[in-house]
Each structure stands twice: as C-alpha cells, then as structure tokens.
Design an enzyme around this catalytic site. Structure first.
Site, PDB file in Angstrom:
ATOM      1  N   SER A 106       0.798  -1.339   0.050  1.00  0.00           N
ATOM      2  CA  SER A 106      -0.282  -0.402  -0.308  1.00  0.00           C
ATOM      3  C   SER A 106       0.785   1.273   0.001  1.00  0.00           C
ATOM      4  O   SER A 106       1.293   1.622  -1.448  1.00  0.00           O
ATOM      5  CB  SER A 106      -1.069  -0.396   1.342  1.00  0.00           C
ATOM      6  OG  SER A 106      -2.032   1.307   0.831  1.00  0.00           O
ATOM      7  N   ASP A 156     -10.466  -3.792  -4.912  1.00  0.00           N
ATOM      8  CA  ASP A 156      -9.607  -2.767  -4.369  1.00  0.00           C
ATOM      9  C   ASP A 156     -10.134  -1.306  -4.368  1.00  0.00           C
ATOM     10  O   ASP A 156     -10.017  -0.972  -5.717  1.00  0.00           O
ATOM     11  CB  ASP A 156      -7.788  -2.699  -5.081  1.00  0.00           C
ATOM     12  CG  ASP A 156      -6.787  -1.976  -3.927  1.00  0.00           C
ATOM     13  OD1 ASP A 156      -7.974  -0.794  -3.317  1.00  0.00           O
ATOM     14  OD2 ASP A 156      -6.217  -2.468  -3.599  1.00  0.00           O
ATOM     15  N   HIS A 187      -8.203  -4.679  -1.004  1.00  0.00           N
ATOM     16  CA  HIS A 187      -6.217  -3.954  -0.322  1.00  0.00           C
ATOM     17  C   HIS A 187      -5.627  -5.007   0.332  1.00  0.00           C
ATOM     18  O   HIS A 187      -4.979  -4.113  -0.030  1.00  0.00           O
ATOM     19  CB  HIS A 187      -7.209  -2.505   0.100  1.00  0.00           C
ATOM     20  CG  HIS A 187      -5.745  -1.706  -0.021  1.00  0.00           C
ATOM     21  ND1 HIS A 187      -5.480  -1.050  -1.188  1.00  0.00           N
ATOM     22  CD2 HIS A 187      -5.465  -0.868   0.964  1.00  0.00           C
ATOM     23  CE1 HIS A 187      -4.500  -0.854  -0.646  1.00  0.00           C
ATOM     24  NE2 HIS A 187      -4.050  -0.125   0.139  1.00  0.00           N
TER      25      HIS A 187
HETATM   26  C1  MLT Z   1      -1.006   6.190  -0.037  1.00  0.00           C
HETATM   27  O1  MLT Z   1      -1.786   7.262   0.413  1.00  0.00           O
HETATM   28  O2  MLT Z   1       0.365   6.014   0.046  1.00  0.00           O
HETATM   29  C2  MLT Z   1      -2.276   4.982  -0.910  1.00  0.00           C
HETATM   30  O3  MLT Z   1      -3.683   5.939  -0.957  1.00  0.00           O
HETATM   31  C3  MLT Z   1      -2.046   4.146   0.200  1.00  0.00           C
HETATM   32  C4  MLT Z   1      -2.747   4.088   1.477  1.00  0.00           C
HETATM   33  O4  MLT Z   1      -2.205   4.445   2.341  1.00  0.00           O
HETATM   34  O5  MLT Z   1      -3.638   4.176   1.699  1.00  0.00           O
END
Ligand code: MLT
Length: 211
Positions: A106, A156, A187
C-alpha cells in the site's frame, strides 16, 4: 544505526546464503514490525531492513504526505523517496548488505515505486503489493531489467485498476522487467499474495543466477 539515523527501524540479519536482503515498507498506520513476518514468509533467511515511515497522518506513520486518499503531495513523495534512498545506502554500509529488494504494501509499495524511479541504484528490484502511480511526471529512470512484481486486487477500493496498469506501464517503460498480477481480492493482503511473491522471487533468483 547511528543515533542520528532519521528512520526508526529494525534490522534482522539473515541466516541463509544467497537469500536477498529485503527492504520492508509498511502501509499507512503500520510500523517497522508489521512486515517482518511477511518478509520471512516470502524469503526465509533473508536479511530484513524495516524502517518506519516518518510522516504522521492523524498519528499514523506513512512514508509521504497525501492531500486526500489517492492524491499525493508529489514534492513530498520525491523528497521522501530520496531520503529513503539515503537511509538504504547508510544501512547497507552499516549492516554489510547488498542493494535490497523492496517489499512494500500500500503506502509502502507506493514509496518503493517512487524510490525505483527517483534513485534506481537503491534497490535490486521490488515486490509492490496494492501499489499505485506515485508520481505523475517522474524523472527518466533506467531500471535496466530490474525485476518488479506488482500484485493488485480486482476489488481494491483504493487502487483503481487503470492506475495499477499505468504503474506497470511506467516501470516497464523505464526498463524494469515487470510482472503484473491481479488477484480476486481487495486492498488487504491475502495468503495468495504470499504464495505468489514467494514463487516469483524464487524464479527471479534463478534468472539472476543464470544471467
Ligand atoms: C497512499 O496514500 O499511499 C495510498 O492511498 C494507500 C494508502 O496508504 O491508503
């Protein structure tokens, strides 16, 4: 690491010859402990270098600032990627490890993708779990066949599939050897991610030995 190291981190020395060092990069709200088990499952015996993101969003560690979900402060992404690259370099000297393979989830996958584009020498390759495009206009990078696995989730809600496709195209255009897999998941990480990453890494190691 020295007292003035900017990243709180864990380092676990490996115990298996030939197991590549991993740079573990957690998701939003995680910390340096989160992915140690995942790293061991993907590559038993690998040295593990695991920093904690230095940006706080409502108290939750991240690796760069964002303006909204999926909308990044790209100047910060660039600065933080370079800072992470410097940390990796210092850690390599201190712990005596080769350029690591990033394993990011992520937000951690997004900074790993940014690091590949901003400072390609920092990493030997990357496993990017639920990653998206971190920079709309990245510098011209030469990834020279570095192996990259992107694992996306079909359902996701955070990463649109065309965004993950665009990341795969961006890294391929920069010269990475990209394998993009799409799983019937959301996700969150699943056991299939682990099995896929483990099998991909075994193959990438065989390929590296053969070339
Ligand atoms: C991010 O902010 O890098 C992406 O949206 C993934 C997350 O951290 O939720």
């Amino acid at each position: 690491m020295t007292a003035n190291s900017p990243f709180t981190h864990r380092f676990e020395p490996g115990d298996r010859t030939g197991a590549p060092p991993l740079l573990l990069l957690h998701g939003t709200g995680g910390d340096e402990n989160d992915l140690l088990q995942l790293g061991t499952m993907i590559s038993p015996g690998s040295p593990l270098l695991s920093p904690r993101g230095r940006v706080l969003e409502n108290g939750m560690p991240r690796f760069f600032r964002r303006l909204a979900e999926g909308v990044f402060d790209e100047e910060d992404v660039r600065d933080r990627a370079l800072e992470l690259g410097e940390f990796v370099q210092v850690a390599r000297e201190r712990y005596g490890i080769d350029a690591p393979l990033a394993v990011g989830y992520s937000n951690g996958a997004n900074i790993a993708a940014a690091l590949l584009l901003m400072d390609p020498r920092a990493l030997s390759g990357a496993i990017l779990l639920r990653a998206m495009v971190p920079l709309t206009d990245p510098p011209a990078a030469h990834l020279d066949g570095k192996p990259v696995l992107i694992v996306s989730g079909q359902q996701d809600p955070i990463v649109p599939s065309d965004n993950a496709d665009a990341l795969a195209a961006m890294l391929s255009a920069a010269g990475a050897k990209v394998d993009h897999r799409i799983l019937p998941v959301g996700h969150q990480l699943s056991q299939i991610d682990v099995a896929l990453a483990r099998a991909w890494l075994a193959k990438a190691k065989q390929h590296a030995m053969a070339t």
